[in-house]
Motif scaffolding. Structure first.
Motif, PDB file in Angstrom:
ATOM      1  N   CYS A 136       0.833  -1.202   0.000  1.00 54.53           N
ATOM      2  CA  CYS A 136       0.000   0.000   0.000  1.00 54.53           C
ATOM      3  C   CYS A 136       0.869   1.254   0.000  1.00 54.53           C
ATOM      4  O   CYS A 136       1.962   1.268   0.578  1.00 54.53           O
ATOM      5  CB  CYS A 136      -0.892   0.028   1.234  1.00 54.53           C
ATOM      6  SG  CYS A 136      -2.089  -1.322   1.343  1.00 54.53           S
ATOM      7  N   MET A 137       0.339   2.314  -0.607  1.00 54.40           N
ATOM      8  CA  MET A 137       0.977   3.618  -0.519  1.00 54.40           C
ATOM      9  C   MET A 137      -0.085   4.699  -0.458  1.00 54.40           C
ATOM     10  O   MET A 137      -1.188   4.554  -1.017  1.00 54.40           O
ATOM     11  CB  MET A 137       1.904   3.867  -1.708  1.00 54.40           C
ATOM     12  CG  MET A 137       3.202   3.080  -1.653  1.00 54.40           C
ATOM     13  SD  MET A 137       4.532   3.808  -2.637  1.00 54.40           S
ATOM     14  CE  MET A 137       4.943   5.259  -1.650  1.00 54.40           C
ATOM     15  N   ALA A 138       0.258   5.806   0.219  1.00 53.94           N
ATOM     16  CA  ALA A 138      -0.666   6.917   0.337  1.00 53.94           C
ATOM     17  C   ALA A 138      -0.857   7.589  -1.014  1.00 53.94           C
ATOM     18  O   ALA A 138       0.105   7.765  -1.773  1.00 53.94           O
ATOM     19  CB  ALA A 138      -0.141   7.932   1.347  1.00 53.94           C
ATOM     20  N   ILE A 139      -2.103   7.972  -1.315  1.00 55.81           N
ATOM     21  CA  ILE A 139      -2.388   8.705  -2.559  1.00 55.81           C
ATOM     22  C   ILE A 139      -2.984  10.077  -2.240  1.00 55.81           C
ATOM     23  O   ILE A 139      -3.552  10.736  -3.100  1.00 55.81           O
ATOM     24  CB  ILE A 139      -3.318   7.902  -3.489  1.00 55.81           C
ATOM     25  CG1 ILE A 139      -4.629   7.531  -2.795  1.00 55.81           C
ATOM     26  CG2 ILE A 139      -2.613   6.657  -3.996  1.00 55.81           C
ATOM     27  CD1 ILE A 139      -5.646   6.848  -3.706  1.00 55.81           C
ATOM     28  N   PHE A 175      -7.901   2.232  -1.927  1.00 60.07           N
ATOM     29  CA  PHE A 175      -8.367   1.986  -3.293  1.00 60.07           C
ATOM     30  C   PHE A 175      -7.727   0.714  -3.825  1.00 60.07           C
ATOM     31  O   PHE A 175      -6.492   0.593  -3.869  1.00 60.07           O
ATOM     32  CB  PHE A 175      -7.991   3.178  -4.179  1.00 60.07           C
ATOM     33  CG  PHE A 175      -8.394   3.013  -5.621  1.00 60.07           C
ATOM     34  CD1 PHE A 175      -9.718   2.840  -5.970  1.00 60.07           C
ATOM     35  CD2 PHE A 175      -7.444   3.050  -6.634  1.00 60.07           C
ATOM     36  CE1 PHE A 175     -10.096   2.705  -7.300  1.00 60.07           C
ATOM     37  CE2 PHE A 175      -7.805   2.920  -7.958  1.00 60.07           C
ATOM     38  CZ  PHE A 175      -9.130   2.746  -8.291  1.00 60.07           C
ATOM     39  N   LEU A 176      -8.554  -0.233  -4.209  1.00 57.99           N
ATOM     40  CA  LEU A 176      -8.061  -1.463  -4.805  1.00 57.99           C
ATOM     41  C   LEU A 176      -9.087  -1.964  -5.799  1.00 57.99           C
ATOM     42  O   LEU A 176     -10.272  -1.707  -5.675  1.00 57.99           O
ATOM     43  CB  LEU A 176      -7.758  -2.521  -3.753  1.00 57.99           C
ATOM     44  CG  LEU A 176      -8.907  -3.117  -2.930  1.00 57.99           C
ATOM     45  CD1 LEU A 176      -8.459  -4.435  -2.306  1.00 57.99           C
ATOM     46  CD2 LEU A 176      -9.361  -2.183  -1.828  1.00 57.99           C
ATOM     47  N   LEU A 210      -7.682   7.301   0.503  1.00 56.20           N
ATOM     48  CA  LEU A 210      -6.451   7.810   1.109  1.00 56.20           C
ATOM     49  C   LEU A 210      -5.222   7.000   0.719  1.00 56.20           C
ATOM     50  O   LEU A 210      -4.119   7.545   0.648  1.00 56.20           O
ATOM     51  CB  LEU A 210      -6.585   7.827   2.641  1.00 56.20           C
ATOM     52  CG  LEU A 210      -7.763   8.620   3.213  1.00 56.20           C
ATOM     53  CD1 LEU A 210      -7.707   8.613   4.739  1.00 56.20           C
ATOM     54  CD2 LEU A 210      -7.778  10.045   2.685  1.00 56.20           C
ATOM     55  N   PHE A 211      -5.398   5.701   0.486  1.00 58.63           N
ATOM     56  CA  PHE A 211      -4.294   4.822   0.105  1.00 58.63           C
ATOM     57  C   PHE A 211      -4.712   3.995  -1.109  1.00 58.63           C
ATOM     58  O   PHE A 211      -5.893   3.971  -1.494  1.00 58.63           O
ATOM     59  CB  PHE A 211      -3.920   3.875   1.256  1.00 58.63           C
ATOM     60  CG  PHE A 211      -3.039   4.509   2.303  1.00 58.63           C
ATOM     61  CD1 PHE A 211      -1.682   4.228   2.365  1.00 58.63           C
ATOM     62  CD2 PHE A 211      -3.566   5.403   3.224  1.00 58.63           C
ATOM     63  CE1 PHE A 211      -0.867   4.818   3.308  1.00 58.63           C
ATOM     64  CE2 PHE A 211      -2.761   6.004   4.176  1.00 58.63           C
ATOM     65  CZ  PHE A 211      -1.404   5.713   4.220  1.00 58.63           C
ATOM     66  N   ALA A 212      -3.745   3.309  -1.693  1.00 60.76           N
ATOM     67  CA  ALA A 212      -4.012   2.393  -2.800  1.00 60.76           C
ATOM     68  C   ALA A 212      -3.122   1.170  -2.663  1.00 60.76           C
ATOM     69  O   ALA A 212      -2.000   1.252  -2.159  1.00 60.76           O
ATOM     70  CB  ALA A 212      -3.747   3.083  -4.147  1.00 60.76           C
ATOM     71  N   ARG A 213      -3.627   0.028  -3.103  1.00 58.49           N
ATOM     72  CA  ARG A 213      -2.836  -1.177  -3.241  1.00 58.49           C
ATOM     73  C   ARG A 213      -3.335  -1.937  -4.468  1.00 58.49           C
ATOM     74  O   ARG A 213      -4.492  -1.796  -4.846  1.00 58.49           O
ATOM     75  CB  ARG A 213      -2.883  -2.047  -1.973  1.00 58.49           C
ATOM     76  CG  ARG A 213      -4.170  -2.871  -1.805  1.00 58.49           C
ATOM     77  CD  ARG A 213      -4.144  -3.719  -0.563  1.00 58.49           C
ATOM     78  NE  ARG A 213      -3.078  -4.679  -0.512  1.00 58.49           N
ATOM     79  CZ  ARG A 213      -3.176  -5.951  -0.903  1.00 58.49           C
ATOM     80  NH1 ARG A 213      -4.286  -6.384  -1.453  1.00 58.49           N
ATOM     81  NH2 ARG A 213      -2.172  -6.764  -0.773  1.00 58.49           N
ATOM     82  N   LYS A 214      -2.519  -2.648  -5.205  1.00 60.98           N
ATOM     83  CA  LYS A 214      -1.120  -2.925  -4.959  1.00 60.98           C
ATOM     84  C   LYS A 214      -0.260  -2.056  -5.877  1.00 60.98           C
ATOM     85  O   LYS A 214      -0.563  -1.942  -7.057  1.00 60.98           O
ATOM     86  CB  LYS A 214      -0.814  -4.377  -5.267  1.00 60.98           C
ATOM     87  CG  LYS A 214      -1.444  -5.405  -4.392  1.00 60.98           C
ATOM     88  CD  LYS A 214      -1.035  -6.782  -4.882  1.00 60.98           C
ATOM     89  CE  LYS A 214      -0.755  -7.733  -3.754  1.00 60.98           C
ATOM     90  NZ  LYS A 214      -0.264  -9.051  -4.258  1.00 60.98           N
TER      91      LYS A 214
END
Length: 525
Positions: free
Chosen positions: A101-104, A241-242, A267-271
């Protein structure tokens, strides 16, 4: 102001974990890490050494070996939550993350969002009533006990399942618990987390139950939050978000997805792909930035569905086997007007109705609201109309007491066209080839959900060639199908030329065809 304690479960890539922890805590947030006990011990030592001087990072008091679908994933999460709750008393929220995951969004945006929304964010749908589980086991996950890992101990896993099933050895769900299901990527308030930890200490019966369910990370927190927290304080969505492919695999994001990710309402997204170093670098810098304005358009999932769905007919999947009702009738004539600009086809149909006195029906397989008579419910939904298309058309012929019927179809309905042309009835097709301005294509993108009101102009401009080519491809597929009794009229042609096509399609005189071709404002947008 919100302060987030990130709960990170990970098992690989120590350098990425170190970098992720440093980036997220640099803005004043916290992190509790559980590093899988089955991973390389030197990797864990590297992580601990690198982060030992960071007061905003802690580690789960106990490390365990984790396996997909096992209780161990939930237990590892609880160990990390306990450490975070003890070490970071100022943390107001606990956010579940993975190493992918990383912040977007910026930390500033995330904190403000959580301050403005005093809720727990967790997907929480009724286990038995929802369609969250698309295929495979449902009740079996709960009423049977699962002691073994399905992936690493497959024989034992299924042997124990079959034994319990044969003996009728099932169990009851705890009587006061309603099982819920959803994504494991949640964000919970501190009070909620404290209540969950207290619940785990007092309700050993519930803990024993979940410890032998299958894939409990999709049910444990989702169930407990709904059990402990009032419904109006729960937002049943994830802030991560996935997307998933048709095979149920998570979609991976690469360097060219930066703008798309920032425009999503998450707020975040993976992968994030390990190879997407540029994307990781840009997102890493983003979290610590200030005064960044985000234009939320939220079209990511619809855009992915559109792009991956292009060209699948005869490529990725075979043609669908639809229910094939009996023939429409040898003596009947079905005339199909195919046009991407629905308003153009509707104008032409209106004039056809007056010139020929033949029943006409607008996009009945595309518009739920298409005016249809009551045919006993078969006309009620698009899904029913498509599945029972021959029966539907046969009933329409009978309802209007006619042997000739004109309908409209979208160029994407190639499978329907094939089916009707294979019938013993006489089927004719008129394709109307239109010009598409950029303004029309942008409107089309908005209508079908590929773009939102705030989609940046730069994103639209990159999308336009793809949409234009896709519309051209739909027309090419129709022409390549080699349908008999097929004609095409063009917006760019003179009315006299189109009159010839219309007279052939409708079996009318050239003069009548010219009247239709000269319909006022026929191609106007």
């Amino acid at each position: 102001m919100a302060k987030i304690a990130y709960i990170l479960l990970c098992h690989k890539d120590p350098d990425a974990i170190i970098m992720q922890a440093e980036r997220l805590t640099a803005a004043g947030d916290y992190m509790a890490i559980h590093f899988d006990a089955s991973a390389k011990s030197e990797h864990f030592r590297k992580i601990k050494t690198a982060l030992s001087d960071n007061p905003n990072v802690t580690f789960a008091r106990k490390r365990i070996k984790c396996g997909w679908g096992e209780w161990s994933l939930v237990q590892a999460t609880l160990y990390a939550i306990e450490a975070a709750a003890d070490e970071f008393p100022r943390a107001t929220h606990f956010y579940m993350l993975s190493g992918d995951c990383m912040a977007i969004k910026t930390a500033e945006y995330a904190h403000q969002f959580l301050d403005n929304n005093d809720k727990d964010f967790v997907e929480s749908f009724d286990y038995f009533e929802s369609d969250w589980i698309k295929t495979g086991w449902k009740e079996e996950r709960l009423i049977y006990r699962h002691w073994f890992n399905e992936r690493t101990q497959k024989k034992r896993f299924y042997a124990m399942f079959n034994l319990q099933k044969r003996l009728g050895w099932t169990r009851e769900i705890p009587h006061d618990i309603q099982i819920m299901i959803g994504s494991q990527w949640w964000c919970l308030r501190r009070r909620t987390v404290e209540w969950i930890l207290e619940f785990t200490r007092t309700r050993r019966d519930v803990m024993r139950f979940f410890a032998t369910t299958w894939i409990p990370d999709e049910t444990f927190f989702q169930t407990l939050v709904r059990h402990l927290i009032p419904e109006d304080e729960i937002d049943s969505r994830t802030l991560t978000f996935l997307m998933f492919s048709d095979y149920g695999m998570p979609v991976t994001f690469y360097n060219d997805h930066y703008d798309l990710l920032l425009s999503q309402d998450f707020l975040f997204a993976r992968k994030i792909s390990p190879e997407a170093k540029e994307l990781k670098s840009r997102l890493g810098r983003l979290y610590a930035a200030y005064d960044v304005q985000f234009q939320i358009s939220n079209e990511g999932r619809s855009l992915f569905k559109f792009l991956t769905g292009r060209g699948r007919i005869g490529r990725r999947f075979g043609m669908r086997f639809w229910e094939t009702e009996s023939s429409l009738g040898r003596e009947r004539e079905l005339m199909i007007v195919v046009c991407k600009k629905w308003h153009v086809a509707k104008r032409l149909l209106e004039h056809m109705r007056h010139v020929m006195n033949v029943p006409t029906i607008e996009y009945l397989f595309n518009e739920e609201s298409a005016p249809l008579p009551d045919l006993g419910g078969i006309q009620a939904t698009l899904e029913k109309r498509t599945r029972h298309r021959r029966a539907l058309m046969r009933m329409l012929f009978e309802y209007y007491d006619t042997d000739r019927l004109i309908i409209c179809m979208d160029p994407s309905n190639l499978d329907l066209m094939h089916d009707f042309f294979s019938d013993r009835s006489i089927t004719r097709m008129l394709e109307i080839e239109c010009k598409f301005t950029d303004e029309y294509l942008i409107g089309h993108a908005h209508r079908v959900g590929l773009a939102g009101e705030r989609t940046p102009q730069a994103t639209l401009e990159r999308l336009l060639p793809t949409i234009r080519n896709d519309l051209a491809y739909e027309g090419d597929r129709i022409r390549d199908a080699g349908f008999a009794r097929y004609v095409r009229m063009r917006e760019s042609a003179q009315p006299e030329e189109n009159a010839e096509k219309l007279s052939e399609f409708l079996s009318i005189s050239w003069e009548q065809g010219l009247r239709l071709a000269q319909t006022d404002h026929l191609f106007a947008d």
